[in-house]
Design a protein around this motif. Sequence first.
Motif, PDB file in Angstrom:
ATOM      1  N   VAL A 134       0.850  -1.193   0.000  1.00 20.09           N
ATOM      2  CA  VAL A 134       0.000   0.000   0.000  1.00 20.09           C
ATOM      3  C   VAL A 134       0.887   1.245   0.000  1.00 20.09           C
ATOM      4  CG1 VAL A 134      -1.962  -1.046   1.194  1.00 20.09           C
ATOM      5  CG2 VAL A 134      -0.109   0.013   2.522  1.00 20.09           C
ATOM      6  N   SER A 135       0.259   2.382  -0.244  1.00 20.00           N
ATOM      7  CA  SER A 135       0.918   3.680  -0.086  1.00 20.00           C
ATOM      8  C   SER A 135      -0.118   4.660   0.457  1.00 20.00           C
ATOM      9  CB  SER A 135       1.479   4.182  -1.422  1.00 20.00           C
ATOM     10  OG  SER A 135       0.432   4.389  -2.352  1.00 20.00           O
ATOM     11  N   ARG A 136       0.368   5.700   1.133  1.00 16.10           N
ATOM     12  CA  ARG A 136      -0.554   6.725   1.643  1.00 16.10           C
ATOM     13  C   ARG A 136       0.126   8.087   1.467  1.00 16.10           C
ATOM     14  NH1 ARG A 136      -4.347   7.347   5.998  1.00 16.10           N
ATOM     15  NH2 ARG A 136      -5.810   8.886   5.216  1.00 16.10           N
ATOM     16  N   GLU A 137       0.185   8.518   0.215  1.00 15.08           N
ATOM     17  CA  GLU A 137       0.838   9.786  -0.119  1.00 15.08           C
ATOM     18  C   GLU A 137      -0.083  10.969   0.084  1.00 15.08           C
ATOM     19  OE1 GLU A 137       2.320   9.354  -4.059  1.00 15.08           O
ATOM     20  OE2 GLU A 137       3.702   7.727  -3.535  1.00 15.08           O
ATOM     21  N   LYS A 138      -1.390  10.719   0.041  1.00  8.64           N
ATOM     22  CA  LYS A 138      -2.379  11.772   0.261  1.00  8.64           C
ATOM     23  C   LYS A 138      -3.400  11.278   1.270  1.00  8.64           C
ATOM     24  CE  LYS A 138      -3.859  11.976  -3.918  1.00  8.64           C
ATOM     25  NZ  LYS A 138      -4.645  12.407  -5.093  1.00  8.64           N
ATOM     26  N   LYS A 139      -3.978  12.203   1.995  1.00 10.14           N
ATOM     27  CA  LYS A 139      -4.970  11.839   3.008  1.00 10.14           C
ATOM     28  C   LYS A 139      -6.168  11.141   2.374  1.00 10.14           C
ATOM     29  CE  LYS A 139      -7.460  13.926   6.879  1.00 10.14           C
ATOM     30  NZ  LYS A 139      -7.723  15.198   7.607  1.00 10.14           N
ATOM     31  N   GLU A 140      -6.518  11.546   1.154  1.00  8.41           N
ATOM     32  CA  GLU A 140      -7.734  11.056   0.529  1.00  8.41           C
ATOM     33  C   GLU A 140      -7.581   9.684  -0.122  1.00  8.41           C
ATOM     34  OE1 GLU A 140      -7.187  15.278   0.754  1.00  8.41           O
ATOM     35  OE2 GLU A 140      -6.120  13.843  -0.503  1.00  8.41           O
ATOM     36  N   SER A 141      -6.358   9.231  -0.333  1.00  5.10           N
ATOM     37  CA  SER A 141      -6.138   8.074  -1.182  1.00  5.10           C
ATOM     38  C   SER A 141      -5.327   6.994  -0.480  1.00  5.10           C
ATOM     39  CB  SER A 141      -5.419   8.522  -2.463  1.00  5.10           C
ATOM     40  OG  SER A 141      -5.164   7.429  -3.308  1.00  5.10           O
ATOM     41  N   PHE A 142      -5.730   5.722  -0.675  1.00  2.00           N
ATOM     42  CA  PHE A 142      -5.035   4.603  -0.024  1.00  2.00           C
ATOM     43  C   PHE A 142      -5.091   3.404  -0.975  1.00  2.00           C
ATOM     44  CE2 PHE A 142      -2.885   2.586   3.205  1.00  2.00           C
ATOM     45  CZ  PHE A 142      -3.578   1.621   3.921  1.00  2.00           C
ATOM     46  N   PRO A 143      -4.312   3.419  -2.052  1.00  2.00           N
ATOM     47  CA  PRO A 143      -4.378   2.324  -3.028  1.00  2.00           C
ATOM     48  C   PRO A 143      -3.720   1.041  -2.513  1.00  2.00           C
ATOM     49  CG  PRO A 143      -2.698   3.916  -3.641  1.00  2.00           C
ATOM     50  CD  PRO A 143      -3.420   4.496  -2.469  1.00  2.00           C
ATOM     51  N   LEU A 144      -4.272  -0.067  -2.940  1.00  2.00           N
ATOM     52  CA  LEU A 144      -3.766  -1.388  -2.561  1.00  2.00           C
ATOM     53  C   LEU A 144      -3.265  -2.106  -3.807  1.00  2.00           C
ATOM     54  CD1 LEU A 144      -3.641  -3.803  -0.419  1.00  2.00           C
ATOM     55  CD2 LEU A 144      -5.850  -4.480  -1.382  1.00  2.00           C
ATOM     56  N   THR A 145      -2.032  -2.595  -3.763  1.00  2.00           N
ATOM     57  CA  THR A 145      -1.488  -3.387  -4.862  1.00  2.00           C
ATOM     58  C   THR A 145      -1.445  -4.849  -4.460  1.00  2.00           C
ATOM     59  OG1 THR A 145      -0.156  -1.572  -5.752  1.00  2.00           O
ATOM     60  CG2 THR A 145       0.509  -3.798  -6.364  1.00  2.00           C
ATOM     61  N   VAL A 146      -2.059  -5.675  -5.274  1.00  2.00           N
ATOM     62  CA  VAL A 146      -2.021  -7.119  -5.080  1.00  2.00           C
ATOM     63  C   VAL A 146      -0.896  -7.632  -5.975  1.00  2.00           C
ATOM     64  CG1 VAL A 146      -3.335  -9.262  -5.175  1.00  2.00           C
ATOM     65  CG2 VAL A 146      -4.508  -7.096  -4.741  1.00  2.00           C
ATOM     66  N   THR A 147       0.148  -8.129  -5.379  1.00  2.00           N
ATOM     67  CA  THR A 147       1.321  -8.528  -6.148  1.00  2.00           C
ATOM     68  C   THR A 147       1.226  -9.993  -6.570  1.00  2.00           C
ATOM     69  OG1 THR A 147       2.705  -9.328  -4.340  1.00  2.00           O
ATOM     70  CG2 THR A 147       2.633  -6.943  -4.688  1.00  2.00           C
ATOM     71  N   SER A 148       2.145 -10.387  -7.436  1.00  2.00           N
ATOM     72  CA  SER A 148       2.173 -11.771  -7.913  1.00  2.00           C
ATOM     73  C   SER A 148       2.564 -12.734  -6.794  1.00  2.00           C
ATOM     74  CB  SER A 148       3.155 -11.899  -9.084  1.00  2.00           C
ATOM     75  OG  SER A 148       4.442 -11.458  -8.703  1.00  2.00           O
ATOM     76  N   ALA A 149       3.060 -12.204  -5.678  1.00  2.00           N
ATOM     77  CA  ALA A 149       3.430 -13.054  -4.546  1.00  2.00           C
ATOM     78  C   ALA A 149       2.220 -13.516  -3.747  1.00  2.00           C
ATOM     79  CB  ALA A 149       4.391 -12.302  -3.622  1.00  2.00           C
ATOM     80  N   GLN A 150       1.078 -12.898  -3.976  1.00  2.00           N
ATOM     81  CA  GLN A 150      -0.139 -13.301  -3.270  1.00  2.00           C
ATOM     82  C   GLN A 150      -0.644 -14.592  -3.906  1.00  2.00           C
ATOM     83  OE1 GLN A 150      -3.197 -14.327  -1.341  1.00  2.00           O
ATOM     84  NE2 GLN A 150      -2.031 -12.606  -0.518  1.00  2.00           N
ATOM     85  N   LYS A 151      -0.665 -15.673  -3.130  1.00  2.00           N
ATOM     86  CA  LYS A 151      -0.937 -17.012  -3.680  1.00  2.00           C
ATOM     87  C   LYS A 151      -2.379 -17.204  -4.111  1.00  2.00           C
ATOM     88  CE  LYS A 151       3.245 -18.300  -2.823  1.00  2.00           C
ATOM     89  NZ  LYS A 151       4.205 -18.147  -3.917  1.00  2.00           N
ATOM     90  N   ASN A 152      -3.299 -16.586  -3.414  1.00  2.00           N
ATOM     91  CA  ASN A 152      -4.716 -16.808  -3.702  1.00  2.00           C
ATOM     92  C   ASN A 152      -5.454 -15.470  -3.669  1.00  2.00           C
ATOM     93  OD1 ASN A 152      -7.196 -17.983  -4.108  1.00  2.00           O
ATOM     94  ND2 ASN A 152      -7.461 -18.555  -1.970  1.00  2.00           N
ATOM     95  N   PRO A 153      -5.285 -14.646  -4.683  1.00  3.67           N
ATOM     96  CA  PRO A 153      -5.801 -13.283  -4.620  1.00  3.67           C
ATOM     97  C   PRO A 153      -7.288 -13.131  -4.931  1.00  3.67           C
ATOM     98  CG  PRO A 153      -4.633 -13.623  -6.667  1.00  3.67           C
ATOM     99  CD  PRO A 153      -4.464 -14.885  -5.878  1.00  3.67           C
ATOM    100  N   THR A 154      -7.930 -14.154  -5.455  1.00  2.00           N
ATOM    101  CA  THR A 154      -9.346 -14.030  -5.798  1.00  2.00           C
ATOM    102  C   THR A 154     -10.157 -13.819  -4.535  1.00  2.00           C
ATOM    103  OG1 THR A 154      -9.161 -15.376  -7.795  1.00  2.00           O
ATOM    104  CG2 THR A 154     -11.330 -15.239  -6.769  1.00  2.00           C
ATOM    105  N   ALA A 155     -10.820 -12.659  -4.435  1.00  2.00           N
ATOM    106  CA  ALA A 155     -11.569 -12.304  -3.232  1.00  2.00           C
ATOM    107  C   ALA A 155     -12.301 -10.992  -3.475  1.00  2.00           C
ATOM    108  CB  ALA A 155     -10.643 -12.171  -2.023  1.00  2.00           C
ATOM    109  N   PHE A 156     -13.073 -10.597  -2.483  1.00  2.00           N
ATOM    110  CA  PHE A 156     -13.767  -9.311  -2.471  1.00  2.00           C
ATOM    111  C   PHE A 156     -12.974  -8.402  -1.529  1.00  2.00           C
ATOM    112  CE2 PHE A 156     -17.080  -6.603  -3.504  1.00  2.00           C
ATOM    113  CZ  PHE A 156     -17.806  -6.140  -2.419  1.00  2.00           C
TER     114      PHE A 156
END
Lengths: 114, 116
Positions: free
Chosen positions: B66-88
């Motif tokens: 994740v990153s938090r460069e601005k108060k309004e924004s909090f993007p999440l990156t799902v990397t290729s290292a995540q074994k089972n990323p299918t989810a809500f």
Amino acid sequence: AQSVTQLDSQVPVFEEAPVELRCNYSSSVSVYLFWYVQYPNQGLQLLLKYLSGSTLVESINGFEAEFNKSQTSFHLRKPSVHISDTAEYFCAVSDTGTASKLTFGTGTRLQVTL
Amino acid sequence: DGGITQSPKYLFRKEGQNVTLSCEQNLNHDAMYWYRQDPGQGLRLIYYSQIVNDFQKGDIAEGYSVSREKKESFPLTVTSAQKNPTAFYLCASSPSRPGRNNYGYTFGSGTRLTVV
């Protein structure tokens, strides 16, 4: 650390019948308690909360929950359910000290049928 | 209207790819959170941030960033290292100094990620 237990993963009920969704928590400190509702493919919406004061709290759509400190419970009740109440319900707890992170239960699926 | 916007609503990813989920809020909340939801497992905390340029791992941070460069924004990156990323995936925010009338989380409407 806190934990929340929702023993019933699914609760089927007929329309206009009463319902109770159970929630028990574990904590060594004072807590705040919450119920959230989630409709399919949507985020969670706050249904009601207990922060302090009266142990009985109510929502605008007829749900109520009672904080019972001795039994560490916060069960959700409604005297007469409607088809539109079909949803997933999550109980959550946070301690009054950090007053930030919530710990959620695993959810109870309420299925209302005619 | 104030709220939290998550985009996209549906996302498909090929195995081995990184993807970024967007979360933006205009509630002036200091704290933001990312949860993963799987059937029968409730919500599990991935990362949270209580202030700009600072964030902490939750219970299942492995394979996510994740990153938090601005108060309004909090993007999440799902990397290729995540074994089972299918989810809500659900994003939430809350005030850092909650009062009686503003306590609790506000949630976005979620992003459903599917690995194909």
